[in-house]
Write a protein that holds these residues in place. Structure first.
Motif, PDB file in Angstrom:
ATOM      1  N   ARG A 221      84.703  -4.428  16.366  1.00  0.00           N
ATOM      2  CA  ARG A 221      84.801  -4.994  16.702  1.00  0.00           C
ATOM      3  C   ARG A 221      85.646  -5.782  18.028  1.00  0.00           C
ATOM      4  NH1 ARG A 221      81.697  -6.356  11.605  1.00  0.00           N
ATOM      5  NH2 ARG A 221      83.986  -7.942  11.325  1.00  0.00           N
ATOM      6  N   HIS A 222      87.152  -5.298  16.987  1.00  0.00           N
ATOM      7  CA  HIS A 222      87.809  -5.899  17.795  1.00  0.00           C
ATOM      8  C   HIS A 222      88.295  -4.657  18.904  1.00  0.00           C
ATOM      9  CE1 HIS A 222      92.590  -7.805  19.051  1.00  0.00           C
ATOM     10  NE2 HIS A 222      92.678  -6.388  19.109  1.00  0.00           N
ATOM     11  N   ILE A 227      87.667  -3.984  25.292  1.00  0.00           N
ATOM     12  CA  ILE A 227      87.636  -2.669  26.838  1.00  0.00           C
ATOM     13  C   ILE A 227      86.643  -3.787  27.153  1.00  0.00           C
ATOM     14  CG2 ILE A 227      88.203  -1.164  25.226  1.00  0.00           C
ATOM     15  CD1 ILE A 227      84.957  -0.731  24.964  1.00  0.00           C
ATOM     16  N   ALA A 228      86.145  -4.353  27.225  1.00  0.00           N
ATOM     17  CA  ALA A 228      85.137  -5.434  28.293  1.00  0.00           C
ATOM     18  C   ALA A 228      85.559  -6.088  29.002  1.00  0.00           C
ATOM     19  CB  ALA A 228      84.872  -6.700  27.107  1.00  0.00           C
ATOM     20  N   VAL A 229      85.227  -6.320  30.033  1.00  0.00           N
ATOM     21  CA  VAL A 229      85.779  -6.478  31.715  1.00  0.00           C
ATOM     22  C   VAL A 229      85.494  -7.703  31.907  1.00  0.00           C
ATOM     23  CG1 VAL A 229      86.617  -6.033  34.079  1.00  0.00           C
ATOM     24  CG2 VAL A 229      86.162  -4.065  32.251  1.00  0.00           C
ATOM     25  N   GLU A 230      85.745  -9.007  31.041  1.00  0.00           N
ATOM     26  CA  GLU A 230      84.609 -10.148  31.541  1.00  0.00           C
ATOM     27  C   GLU A 230      84.291 -10.819  32.751  1.00  0.00           C
ATOM     28  OE1 GLU A 230      85.196 -15.310  30.740  1.00  0.00           O
ATOM     29  OE2 GLU A 230      87.497 -13.870  29.767  1.00  0.00           O
ATOM     30  N   ALA A 231      85.357  -9.691  33.649  1.00  0.00           N
ATOM     31  CA  ALA A 231      84.839 -10.210  35.354  1.00  0.00           C
ATOM     32  C   ALA A 231      83.667  -9.611  35.694  1.00  0.00           C
ATOM     33  CB  ALA A 231      86.248 -10.044  36.541  1.00  0.00           C
ATOM     34  N   ARG A 232      83.605  -8.238  35.244  1.00  0.00           N
ATOM     35  CA  ARG A 232      82.112  -8.052  35.626  1.00  0.00           C
ATOM     36  C   ARG A 232      81.366  -8.112  34.060  1.00  0.00           C
ATOM     37  NH1 ARG A 232      83.695  -2.631  38.651  1.00  0.00           N
ATOM     38  NH2 ARG A 232      85.139  -3.072  39.308  1.00  0.00           N
ATOM     39  N   THR A 251      77.305  -3.380  14.432  1.00  0.00           N
ATOM     40  CA  THR A 251      78.165  -3.598  13.755  1.00  0.00           C
ATOM     41  C   THR A 251      79.219  -4.811  15.032  1.00  0.00           C
ATOM     42  OG1 THR A 251      78.271  -1.652  12.907  1.00  0.00           O
ATOM     43  CG2 THR A 251      80.224  -2.851  12.866  1.00  0.00           C
ATOM     44  N   GLU A 252      79.275  -4.221  16.150  1.00  0.00           N
ATOM     45  CA  GLU A 252      79.859  -4.705  17.612  1.00  0.00           C
ATOM     46  C   GLU A 252      79.765  -6.548  17.622  1.00  0.00           C
ATOM     47  OE1 GLU A 252      77.824  -1.725  19.430  1.00  0.00           O
ATOM     48  OE2 GLU A 252      77.812  -2.156  17.431  1.00  0.00           O
TER      49      GLU A 252
END
Length: 267
Positions: A221-222, A227-232, A251-252
């Motif tokens: 989950r971490h 790896i998530a890009v908040e702006a996108r 799980t995520e």
């Protein structure tokens, strides 16, 4: 013309037995329907027949379909029958009947203007699409026994197709796939063929996770968060690619303690 309605179990064995009986009694497909439930409005002047499962008759139909329609055509028929649509039995039966009249039965699926063929194609695609999604969305976790365990809640009855896929991918692993909605397990023992079992065959203590599992889940989950890009972020696109109904068992998206579902743990 007298109409015949064959009532059978909602399973491959049940429907194929009904198909065999329709041919055995020389019923005309256009005046014959295969019904998978006894509920519903009764039709005037129709003759209702209850069909009991017969493994030998079902096997004969399967062999005929595999020989005449080919493995791909048979696979399409099985996917269509994995649907929850109540009219699937009739549509598949009539499509089979139309195909067997042709020199090449598998070409019946090219008749896109035919209502029965069109329905079978639609049911097949819906089941295939969900199965294809689940192949990517299934998340296994390790139990204390060392068994890999996953939960799903599909609309269509696709657990058998998933069991085939993962048995081929993980032949040396023990794993369980649990269909929450149907209370059904796909059980695979390393090096052996998989089989289906009802919920009652398992106890709650059999489903306890190993001590390290929570650590690996939290790490995963971490990783997904980092790896998530908040702006996108595009929630609408995400829901299109990964519908919300799959997420409780991934799980995520949080600890899947809502699973073995509440239905299993409450027993």
């Amino acid at each position: 013309m007298e109409e015949h309605i064959l009532i059978c179990e909602d399973s491959l064995e049940g429907i194929f037995t009904a198909v065999y009986c329709a041919y055995e009694k020389h019923y005309k497909p256009e005046n014959t329907a295969i019904q998978i439930t006894e509920e519903g409005n009764l039709r005037l002047f129709a003759v209702y027949e209850k069909i009991e499962n017969d493994r030998e008759k079902s096997k004969k139909v399967i062999r005929t379909l595999q020989r005449r329609f080919g493995e791909e055509g048979f696979y399409m028929i099985c996917l269509a029958l994995a649907s929850t649509d109540e009219g699937k039995g009739t549509a598949v039966y009539r499509t089979i009947a139309k195909g067997l009249r042709l020199s090449r039965p598998d070409t019946v699926f090219n008749r896109h203007a035919d209502a029965d063929v069109q329905r079978v194609q639609k049911l097949k695609y819906n089941a295939w699409h969900e199965m294809h999604q689940l192949i990517g969305f299934v998340r296994f976790r390790v139990l204390k026994s060392g068994i890999l365990f996953s939960e799903i809640q599909p609309k269509n009855h696709v657990i058998s197709f998933l069991a085939d896929h993962f048995a081929d991918r993980f032949p040396a692993e023990h794993f369980l796939i649990y269909d929450v909605g149907r209370a059904l397990f796909a059980v695979h023992e390393a090096g052996k063929p998989w089989f289906l079992a009802q919920n009652a065959c398992f106890k709650r203590e059999d489903m306890e996770e190993c001590e390290e599992e929570e650590i690996y889940q939290e790490l995963f989950r971490h990783f997904c968060h980092k790896i998530a890009v908040e702006a996108r972020e595009n929630s609408r696109l995400q829901r299109g690619m990964l519908p919300l109904r799959f997420r409780p068992y991934m799980t995520e998206f949080g600890k899947a303690d809502s699973s073995v579902g509440h239905s299993f743990r409450e027993q």
